[in-house]
Design a protein around this motif. Structure first.
Motif, short mmCIF file in Angstrom:
data_model
loop_
_atom_site.label_atom_id
_atom_site.label_comp_id
_atom_site.label_asym_id
_atom_site.label_seq_id
_atom_site.Cartn_x
_atom_site.Cartn_y
_atom_site.Cartn_z
N GLY A 105 0.80 -1.22 0.00
CA GLY A 105 0.00 0.00 0.00
C GLY A 105 0.83 1.27 0.00
N ARG A 106 0.45 2.20 -0.88
CA ARG A 106 1.11 3.50 -0.95
C ARG A 106 0.07 4.57 -1.26
NH1 ARG A 106 4.64 0.21 -3.99
NH2 ARG A 106 6.82 0.13 -3.27
N GLY A 107 0.38 5.80 -0.82
CA GLY A 107 -0.43 6.93 -1.22
C GLY A 107 -1.27 7.50 -0.10
N TYR A 108 -2.32 8.23 -0.49
CA TYR A 108 -3.26 8.80 0.48
C TYR A 108 -4.25 7.74 0.96
CZ TYR A 108 -1.80 13.56 -0.80
OH TYR A 108 -1.08 14.71 -1.01
N VAL A 109 -4.52 6.72 0.13
CA VAL A 109 -5.49 5.69 0.49
C VAL A 109 -4.96 4.28 0.27
CG1 VAL A 109 -7.51 7.16 0.14
CG2 VAL A 109 -6.59 5.88 -1.79
N PRO A 132 6.53 1.30 -9.03
CA PRO A 132 5.43 1.40 -8.06
C PRO A 132 5.64 2.49 -7.02
CG PRO A 132 6.71 -0.61 -7.71
CD PRO A 132 7.17 -0.03 -9.01
N GLU A 133 6.91 2.83 -6.74
CA GLU A 133 7.17 3.87 -5.74
C GLU A 133 6.63 5.23 -6.15
OE1 GLU A 133 10.75 3.52 -8.47
OE2 GLU A 133 9.43 2.13 -7.40
N ASP A 134 6.37 5.41 -7.47
CA ASP A 134 5.82 6.69 -7.93
C ASP A 134 4.39 6.92 -7.44
OD1 ASP A 134 8.15 7.26 -9.21
OD2 ASP A 134 7.38 7.07 -11.26
N ALA A 135 3.73 5.86 -6.98
CA ALA A 135 2.37 6.01 -6.45
C ALA A 135 2.36 6.86 -5.19
CB ALA A 135 1.76 4.65 -6.16
N LYS A 136 3.55 7.11 -4.62
CA LYS A 136 3.64 7.93 -3.42
C LYS A 136 3.94 9.39 -3.73
CE LYS A 136 6.48 7.68 0.22
NZ LYS A 136 7.41 7.13 1.22
N LYS A 137 4.20 9.72 -5.00
CA LYS A 137 4.40 11.12 -5.36
C LYS A 137 3.08 11.86 -5.17
CE LYS A 137 8.12 10.48 -8.75
NZ LYS A 137 8.51 10.64 -10.19
N PRO A 138 3.10 13.03 -4.53
CA PRO A 138 1.84 13.69 -4.17
C PRO A 138 0.88 13.91 -5.32
CG PRO A 138 3.66 14.72 -3.01
CD PRO A 138 4.27 13.74 -3.97
N GLU A 139 1.37 14.35 -6.48
CA GLU A 139 0.46 14.61 -7.60
C GLU A 139 -0.20 13.31 -8.08
OE1 GLU A 139 3.62 15.47 -7.48
OE2 GLU A 139 3.66 17.68 -7.47
N ILE A 140 0.60 12.24 -8.15
CA ILE A 140 0.06 10.95 -8.58
C ILE A 140 -0.85 10.37 -7.51
CG2 ILE A 140 0.70 8.58 -9.14
CD1 ILE A 140 3.17 9.68 -10.56
N ALA A 141 -0.43 10.46 -6.25
CA ALA A 141 -1.24 9.93 -5.16
C ALA A 141 -2.60 10.63 -5.08
CB ALA A 141 -0.49 10.07 -3.84
N TYR A 142 -2.60 11.95 -5.31
CA TYR A 142 -3.88 12.68 -5.30
C TYR A 142 -4.79 12.17 -6.40
CZ TYR A 142 -7.32 16.34 -6.02
OH TYR A 142 -8.51 17.01 -6.19
N ALA A 143 -4.27 12.04 -7.60
CA ALA A 143 -5.09 11.59 -8.73
C ALA A 143 -5.63 10.19 -8.50
CB ALA A 143 -4.28 11.66 -10.02
#
Length: 203
Positions: A105-109, A132-143
């Motif tokens: 799991g990564r990101g905001y959710v 997969p680590e890019d899922a934690k970048k804020p812009e990507i995680a927000y989307a």
């Protein structure tokens, strides 16, 4: 699209949630900025309720940091939970040894599993299976978080099921978008406070 007074929003956050560190203020400014640029939200109460619920979910799922995070645990734990030989791992589309850890799991959710990384990456035009680590970048995680909650990526339930024109927001049941009814009342209460912040900060 919405427009908010950042300082009014942050002042309201302090009153309703307590002291605001610099890193938390920066995280909130980022999210408000993304919401203001999000053309999928129009200025109406239903979309404001949805935004409030998303912010409440992000706050809870990120341990109140409001920054994209990694799921807590070791690679060994993730393999035991999500490995390709486990029931959950198979449901998540994990097919190769190491996928449980690679697609934790990564990101905001907490985007989890090869299938979900692949779907989110294709939607955004980025290769999250390879990185997969890019899922934690804020812009990507927000989307990922917003689109996933709108389209029901996580459990099949989506924002429109609980926030409808002419009806009061169903904050308690909306928890089913992410995780059944776990902490549903707590997150609903947070969402109501966020809605107050959004109303008071509207420009």
């Amino acid at each position: 699209m919405f427009a908010f007074d950042d300082e009014q929003f942050l002042d309201g956050y302090r009153r309703r949630f307590g002291p605001l560190r610099d890193d938390l203020a920066q995280a909130l400014r980022f999210l408000i900025g993304r919401i203001e640029q999000d053309a999928s939200f129009s200025v109406n109460p239903v979309h404001r309720y949805q935004i409030a619920y998303c912010l409440a979910t992000f706050k809870w799922e990120t341990a109140h940091t409001l920054r994209p995070i990694d799921e807590f645990g070791s690679d060994e734990r993730f393999e035991k939970l999500y490995g390709p030989d486990t029931r959950i791992g198979k449901a998540l589309g994990n097919t190769k040894r190491g996928d449980g850890a690679r697609f934790h799991g990564r990101g905001y959710v907490q985007l989890t599993g090869r299938t979900n990384y692949d779907r989110a990456g294709k939607f955004l035009g980025v290769d999250l299976v390879a990185k997969p680590e890019d899922a934690k970048k804020p812009e990507i995680a927000y989307a990922i978080a917003m689109q996933g909650m709108k389209q029901g990526w996580f459990t099949g339930k989506k924002l429109d099921n609980y926030f409808k024109p002419g009806q009061l927001p169903n904050y308690e049941e909306a928890r089913r978008i992410i995780n059944g009814q776990d902490k549903a009342q707590t997150i609903a209460d947070i969402a109501r406070r966020f809605d107050e912040l959004l109303v008071n900060a509207l420009e």
